[in-house]
Design a protein around this motif. Structure first.
Motif, PDB file in Angstrom:
ATOM      1  N   ILE A  43       0.863  -1.189   0.000  1.00  0.00           N
ATOM      2  CA  ILE A  43       0.000   0.000   0.000  1.00  0.00           C
ATOM      3  C   ILE A  43       0.893   1.231   0.000  1.00  0.00           C
ATOM      4  N   SER A  44       0.421   2.290  -0.603  1.00  0.00           N
ATOM      5  CA  SER A  44       1.205   3.521  -0.694  1.00  0.00           C
ATOM      6  C   SER A  44       0.915   4.430   0.491  1.00  0.00           C
ATOM      7  N   GLU A  45       1.920   5.153   0.928  1.00  0.00           N
ATOM      8  CA  GLU A  45       1.752   6.070   2.050  1.00  0.00           C
ATOM      9  C   GLU A  45       0.746   7.170   1.714  1.00  0.00           C
ATOM     10  N   LYS A  46       0.654   7.510   0.418  1.00  0.00           N
ATOM     11  CA  LYS A  46      -0.261   8.563  -0.015  1.00  0.00           C
ATOM     12  C   LYS A  46      -1.565   8.009  -0.597  1.00  0.00           C
ATOM     13  N   ALA A  47      -1.850   6.767  -0.299  1.00  0.00           N
ATOM     14  CA  ALA A  47      -3.084   6.151  -0.809  1.00  0.00           C
ATOM     15  C   ALA A  47      -4.293   6.813  -0.163  1.00  0.00           C
ATOM     16  N   PRO A  48      -5.430   6.870  -0.887  1.00  0.00           N
ATOM     17  CA  PRO A  48      -6.643   7.445  -0.297  1.00  0.00           C
ATOM     18  C   PRO A  48      -7.183   6.590   0.838  1.00  0.00           C
ATOM     19  N   ALA A  49      -8.046   7.181   1.618  1.00  0.00           N
ATOM     20  CA  ALA A  49      -8.590   6.496   2.798  1.00  0.00           C
ATOM     21  C   ALA A  49      -9.246   5.172   2.438  1.00  0.00           C
ATOM     22  N   LYS A  50      -9.930   5.148   1.288  1.00  0.00           N
ATOM     23  CA  LYS A  50     -10.629   3.918   0.897  1.00  0.00           C
ATOM     24  C   LYS A  50      -9.656   2.774   0.716  1.00  0.00           C
ATOM     25  N   ASP A  51      -8.475   3.057   0.132  1.00  0.00           N
ATOM     26  CA  ASP A  51      -7.480   1.987  -0.067  1.00  0.00           C
ATOM     27  C   ASP A  51      -7.010   1.432   1.265  1.00  0.00           C
TER      28      ASP A  51
END
Length: 200
Positions: A43-51
């Motif tokens: 997962i990316s640190e800047k991923a949106p909340a949904k991710d």
């Protein structure tokens, strides 16, 4: 947030009471798992909340119904106690709203029916008929009182009866013009009294 904590505002990861040692350990464990997931690119640190929420759900962590609604995730399939309680509250609230809408619709329908009935030709004719009957009754009462109490007769050219009635009306605080009284007496005598009565 996955533990239903509010975002903490302390500088350290460890919050204050009422957190217990168990919840603090659980939170620390989740941070460790998340750090590893970030390191390997899961997962990316800047991923949106949904991710992040999808990642939590995929890991088997419980994601509350409220969070699922916020990000547009489908409802939870499991029977988590919190989910069951929230669903029951939502169902009860929806049923209450439906009852209110049904009551409002019934009231609106009743008002529309009442309005339609009052504006129908039959009802209008009935109202006019009742009004006509009331006016005729008042005319009859007026001419009877004038004749009995003041010996009124329409064939008398200069009757002072209209003035007497107008003066009494003014005394009672419900003044009426003398000429109006004269006209009403004349109309009532012509409409409701046989003309032979005056000649007799």
């Amino acid at each position: 947030m996955s533990l239903n904590f509010k975002p903490f505002r302390t500088e350290s990861w460890r919050g204050h009471a009422p957190e217990t040692g168990e919840t603090i350990r659980e939170r620390d464990d989740r941070f460790l798992i998340l750090e590893r997931a970030l390191e390997i690119g899961e997962i990316s640190e800047k991923a949106p909340a949904k991710d992040y929420l999808l990642w939590l759900a995929k890991r088997g962590y419980y994601v509350s119904l409220a969070w699922r609604r916020v990000v547009g995730m489908p409802p939870h399939d499991g029977q988590h106690p919190d989910t069951v309680a929230e669903n029951a509250e939502i169902i009860a609230e929806n049923e209450k709203l439906r009852d209110m809408l049904r009551a409002k619709d019934e009231r609106l329908s009743a008002l529309e029916a009442k309005l339609e009935a009052s504006s129908s030709p039959e009802n209008s004719r009935a109202q006019k008929s009742a009004s006509t009957t009331r006016i005729a009754t008042l005319q009859k009462a007026l001419i009877a009182c004038a004749v009995d109490g003041h010996s009124y007769t329409p064939i008398q050219k200069r009757s002072d009866v209209p003035k007497q009635i107008a003066d009494k009306a003014a005394e009672l605080g419900c003044g009426v013009d003398q000429q109006t009284v004269r006209r009403l007496l004349k109309e009532a005598s012509e409409l409701h009294v046989n003309s032979n009565y005056w000649s007799d």
